[in-house]
Design a protein around this motif. Sequence first.
Motif, PDB file in Angstrom:
ATOM      1  N   LYS A 103       0.830  -1.201   0.000  1.00 49.57           N
ATOM      2  CA  LYS A 103       0.000   0.000   0.000  1.00 49.57           C
ATOM      3  C   LYS A 103       0.862   1.248   0.000  1.00 49.57           C
ATOM      4  N   CYS A 163       2.097   1.798  -3.427  1.00 46.34           N
ATOM      5  CA  CYS A 163       1.005   2.156  -4.342  1.00 46.34           C
ATOM      6  C   CYS A 163       0.422   3.523  -4.043  1.00 46.34           C
ATOM      7  N   ARG A 172       0.787   6.675  -9.684  1.00 45.41           N
ATOM      8  CA  ARG A 172      -0.500   6.018  -9.933  1.00 45.41           C
ATOM      9  C   ARG A 172      -0.772   5.786 -11.414  1.00 45.41           C
ATOM     10  N   ILE A 184       1.150   2.442 -12.405  1.00 42.31           N
ATOM     11  CA  ILE A 184       1.050   1.161 -11.710  1.00 42.31           C
ATOM     12  C   ILE A 184      -0.356   0.581 -11.755  1.00 42.31           C
ATOM     13  N   TYR A 202      -2.778  -2.120  -9.314  1.00 47.52           N
ATOM     14  CA  TYR A 202      -2.770  -2.683  -7.964  1.00 47.52           C
ATOM     15  C   TYR A 202      -3.967  -3.587  -7.803  1.00 47.52           C
ATOM     16  N   SER A 240      -5.797  -5.426  -4.964  1.00 46.89           N
ATOM     17  CA  SER A 240      -5.788  -5.491  -3.512  1.00 46.89           C
ATOM     18  C   SER A 240      -6.169  -6.883  -3.042  1.00 46.89           C
ATOM     19  N   SER A 296     -12.399  -5.459  -5.303  1.00 48.56           N
ATOM     20  CA  SER A 296     -12.398  -4.145  -5.935  1.00 48.56           C
ATOM     21  C   SER A 296     -13.677  -3.809  -6.676  1.00 48.56           C
ATOM     22  N   MET A 344      -9.169  -6.062 -13.623  1.00 50.75           N
ATOM     23  CA  MET A 344      -9.297  -4.623 -13.362  1.00 50.75           C
ATOM     24  C   MET A 344      -7.918  -3.985 -13.186  1.00 50.75           C
TER      25      MET A 344
END
Lengths: 252, 324
Positions: free
Chosen positions: B55, B58, B83, B86, B88, B90, B94, B155
């Motif tokens: 985190k 990111c 951002r 990259i 991410y 999680s 999401s 995603m």
Amino acid sequence: MYFFRDTWIVFSRSMRLSLRQPLWVLIGLLQPILYLTLFGPLLQNIAASSGFVGDAWQVFVPGLLVQLGIFGGLFVGFGIIAEWRSGVIERQLVTPASRTSIITGRTLRDVVVISVQAIVLVGAAYLLGLRVPAGALIIGLVLVALLGAAFSFISNAIGIATKSEDALAPLVNTLALPILLLSGILLPMNIAPRWLQIASDFNPFKHIVEALRAVFRGDFADPIVWIGVVLAIALVVLGAWMGSRTLSAQTK
Amino acid sequence: MTGMGSMIEARGLKRTYKARGKAIEAVRGIDLTVQHGEIVGFLGPNGAGKTTTLKMLCTLLEPTGGSATVAGSDLRQDSVGVRRKIGYVSQAGSTSPEAVVGEEIMSHAQFYGIDRATAKQRGQDLLASLDLSDVWGRTCGSLSGGQRRRLDIVMGLIHKPALVFLDEPSTGLDPQSRANLWTHIRKLRDELGTTVFLTTHYMDEADSLSDRILIIDNGTIVAEGTPAELKKRVSGDAITLTLRNEPDAASAAEIAGKLDGADAPVVDAHVVRLHVPDGGRALPLLLAELTRAGIDAIGVDVNRPTLDDVFLTLTGRSLRDQEI
Ligand SMILES: Nc1ncnc2c1ncn2[C@@H]1O[C@H](COP(=O)(O)OP(=O)(O)OP(=O)(O)O)[C@@H](O)[C@H]1O
Ligand SMILES: [Mg+2]
């Protein structure tokens, strides 16, 4: 600055999701109608004796509109908590999207929903006998939209900050009750005892309701109109500031 | 300094959470470097600080100390720059359960300025490559847990990020989907040159997927290297003996401990574990000794060192014990 584009992306996603739940949209629309039909007649009968100035509908409908703006916005925080839980907010935070747009897009959706409800409310009131100048209706709708925006921002901010329905529910109720009781929405404040009147003077929503009532009476020149509009705008600014602060704080 | 060329360069990255007045040092100042096109596995038990580190890298969490450059942008000075480049995925999902898969994908892609036609094409290709071709029009909530997990990955990859962070990407996937995901991740790197930084607590995943592994425990990186390098750190092959009862196990441990080059055997109820430099050679000897002592082993295993052994050697705890 991609703020507007990002806000639009967030808005259209939220709007689409709202429209996918037509039942909720319908129930939302029904609420103001219920108020009009189940509470309006009551007021019709006591309006004259209770100290309101002007025609009963001209007094009652502005109160309902303000109430719609406040309550329509206040409860949206529950939705954003659900979105936080499902990871959607975090996913959007990790994109280049402007932080503020992530909350503004959602608030804009709430404003649209509330405005549609307000239009339905005014339409129904018209059928029941409300007669006001067109300009008054426009100012009324603008005020509802502003209040809806302010409270949606505030509710979303509290939702994101607490991330807990159990915290949001009592907070929202504690906020709503004095606002409602001291606003003169349901009964005019001039029949209240002195101390209550003074207390209500500190409630910005009383002035907003009075502004709208003045407009509905056709008193566009009454200085209270300006006070009401400026207060509503100030509330939106405050809400937006809270919302954007809270969202930025999520990555702290 | 290798700073300019690397994809991630973190120095002294630190994160202390404050919870109810108590400070929790989740990440205690870690240094890490990830090269372009590398697949790096971040391995560690529950609560080690993997998600917290991810985190921070990111931009989802401000470090309480240290600095980092991610995908060419400074974490603090230019978080938007980070951002943009990259992706991410999680650990926690999401998508909204009520949302339609295709709409969720396209809406996400718009944030990166991708037009709807391209987003649709890419989204459908990605879904197909992760065996999810027929879900475009379904609601996210109607997908199974493993399908939803793969949607999260789609995603995160929709904008073809140069660097992708995957937080326990294969949690909840069946063996076939996992294997499929690994193939996809390797392809990402081989065909697009994507740099991949993934966390896992599965040994086999880190082992078979990563070019390099970082092992984190209790907020610090305790080891770093290629899977082969790390395994070399463990003293030889693992021998696991299963015996009929605990007294037998105790005697067997004593005998086994005398083997040439053996480490101290660990006894766990009926099971004895130890390491020897060459398992193939030690085993016949060990069995002969046991027979002579009248001990009957009911099971014997010789294993080349795994990352679990590495973790055990480094921290004194087994990774497997903590995986629930
Ligand atoms: N928001 C938070 N507030 C307080 N403590 C936290 C918070 N998030 C994580 N922690 C603590 O920080 C430590 C590291 O957590 P982290 O989520 O980074 O671990 P992890 O390696 O990802 O574990 P897992 O394998 O379970 O996902 C844990 O002790 C955790 O309890
Ligand atoms: Mg984690």
